[in-house]
Design an enzyme around this catalytic site. Sequence first.
Site, PDB file in Angstrom:
ATOM      1  N   HIS A   1       0.752  -1.146  -0.121  1.00 16.23           N
ATOM      2  CA  HIS A   1      -0.179  -0.011  -0.044  1.00 16.23           C
ATOM      3  C   HIS A   1       0.817   1.194   0.023  1.00 16.23           C
ATOM      4  O   HIS A   1       0.569   2.530  -0.494  1.00 16.23           O
ATOM      5  CB  HIS A   1      -1.026  -0.149   1.436  1.00 16.23           C
TER       6      HIS A   1
ATOM      7  N   ASP B   1      -0.099  -7.560   0.877  1.00 15.78           N
ATOM      8  CA  ASP B   1       0.563  -6.632   0.987  1.00 15.78           C
ATOM      9  C   ASP B   1       1.944  -6.166   0.839  1.00 15.78           C
ATOM     10  O   ASP B   1       2.086  -6.556   2.274  1.00 15.78           O
ATOM     11  CB  ASP B   1      -0.472  -5.315   2.589  1.00 15.78           C
TER      12      ASP B   1
ATOM     13  N   GLY C   1       3.935   6.382   9.480  1.00 12.53           N
ATOM     14  CA  GLY C   1       5.202   5.849   8.843  1.00 12.53           C
ATOM     15  C   GLY C   1       5.736   4.419   8.674  1.00 12.53           C
ATOM     16  O   GLY C   1       6.634   4.330   8.494  1.00 12.53           O
TER      17      GLY C   1
ATOM     18  N   SER D   1       4.822   1.746   8.391  1.00 10.65           N
ATOM     19  CA  SER D   1       4.540   0.732   7.098  1.00 10.65           C
ATOM     20  C   SER D   1       5.227   0.651   6.202  1.00 10.65           C
ATOM     21  O   SER D   1       6.684   0.772   6.136  1.00 10.65           O
ATOM     22  CB  SER D   1       3.449   1.653   5.755  1.00 10.65           C
TER      23      SER D   1
ATOM     24  N   SER E   1       2.070  -4.151   7.871  1.00 11.95           N
ATOM     25  CA  SER E   1       0.494  -3.816   7.120  1.00 11.95           C
ATOM     26  C   SER E   1       0.176  -2.852   6.872  1.00 11.95           C
ATOM     27  O   SER E   1       0.014  -1.710   7.396  1.00 11.95           O
ATOM     28  CB  SER E   1       0.297  -5.270   6.527  1.00 11.95           C
TER      29      SER E   1
END
Length: 461
Positions: free
Chosen positions: A207, A237, A318, A320, A335
């Site tokens: 993402h 993801d 941030g 991720s 995720s």
Amino acid sequence: MRHARRRVVRRVTRLAAVGGLLLGGVMVTQAAMASATPPVAARPLSAAGGAGDTGSALVARLGGARTAGSWVGADGRPVVAVTDDATARAVRRAGAEAKVVPHSMNELKSATATLRSAPRVAGTAWAVDYRTNRVVVRADSTVSAGDWSRMTQVATRIGSFVHMERAKGSFTTRLNGAQPILSTGGRCSAGFNVTNGTSDFILTAGHCGPAGSTWFADNQGNQQLGRTVNSSFPGSDFSLVQYASGKAGAGADVVAVGGGKGVRITGAADAAVGQRVFRSGSTSGLHDGQVTALNATVNYPEGTVTGLIETDVCAEPGDSGGPLFSEGIALGVTSGGSGDCTAGGTTFFQPLNKAMSALGVRLIVSAQNAGGAQGAPPSPAPSSPASQGALAPSAASPGSSAPVTGASAGTTLLARLTDTRNVGPGLLVIAGSLIALVATRYFRAEQDRRAYQRRYSAMWG
């Protein structure tokens, strides 16, 4: 009157300077404590696998009609949920602990399939809780009362082993587009370095940006790091960012945990319920917790992602794409989830092995771990199947410590000095306070000298 005011000013300045010295000392101490990595120790990896592998292997061999998942017990031994006494005896003969439960894995999977077939509701998530033999459905604060009621009706029709509960906050991907971005999709965190044998890549969250997204190593966008060449989101993801240079470079087998410190990655494995895990991210640094469920489904506003690792580790926007690991073993990439690192929360991770298999890449580990000479440059090697071993979850550590190379690339001196996770701000306060003390002393001495000159001149003309 003027002299009295001067004395008051000097005293206030001295007191402020002394207070600044004390405050700076506290800030430096807290920064040093915050940047310290939890005690780490390199432990040998068992080729036969660890506790989590033994439990999952038993479940795979005995089948979903007779078992209902496995997890790591408080003593580090695998625990397998079984549906009858005969299977329990087989589990005990294999050296694991058995727990007899009323519902098989086949029943639990059937329940999650029914939930997936119901109308999708953003802000909901569900996973099988092996330890309680239930399917737990969570709805965040964005889910309306009407949607909650409809989901509850679906759960009731499935059976009493489907448990409904409300979650604090909202389930979101941990992307932060409001901060200075490192990619065209938003600010994320690098996960693990992988290779296809020809080129090297960063494996991170899908993402963070679709294929074609450009990534930079600095906030100003001056140093291009690479470009996303493969991405999967929603559904899964994960994504691949190909290095602009084609190679990851020195230290490719190390993940950063903050404060210039890192953890050496020696292999990859599937996570186990009950396992103590560690997550690192560019926003919140290093945090730890436990795996609470596997094969979780999350209905993000952007779409549904399945097959995730559910944990009670915190994360913030941030973070991720950041790495999930334990004992130096890579497990997944961040995720999304709910909550933050102040109040706590739930965080979901894309399993690493599943992503690497889909992308046709393998983890980059050290030459020493791959059987090469110690001190040789990192080289690609097959991922290790080893896991946490027979360690009690509370005894697990991130892995063996290692320095991070190139960690400050693209970061300005001002940014490093003003980062509250560094000792820079505290040192600046201490320096300013010392200057104030010296200046106060100098001005006082100069004023006394001039006063003496005036008095001497008045006396002798």
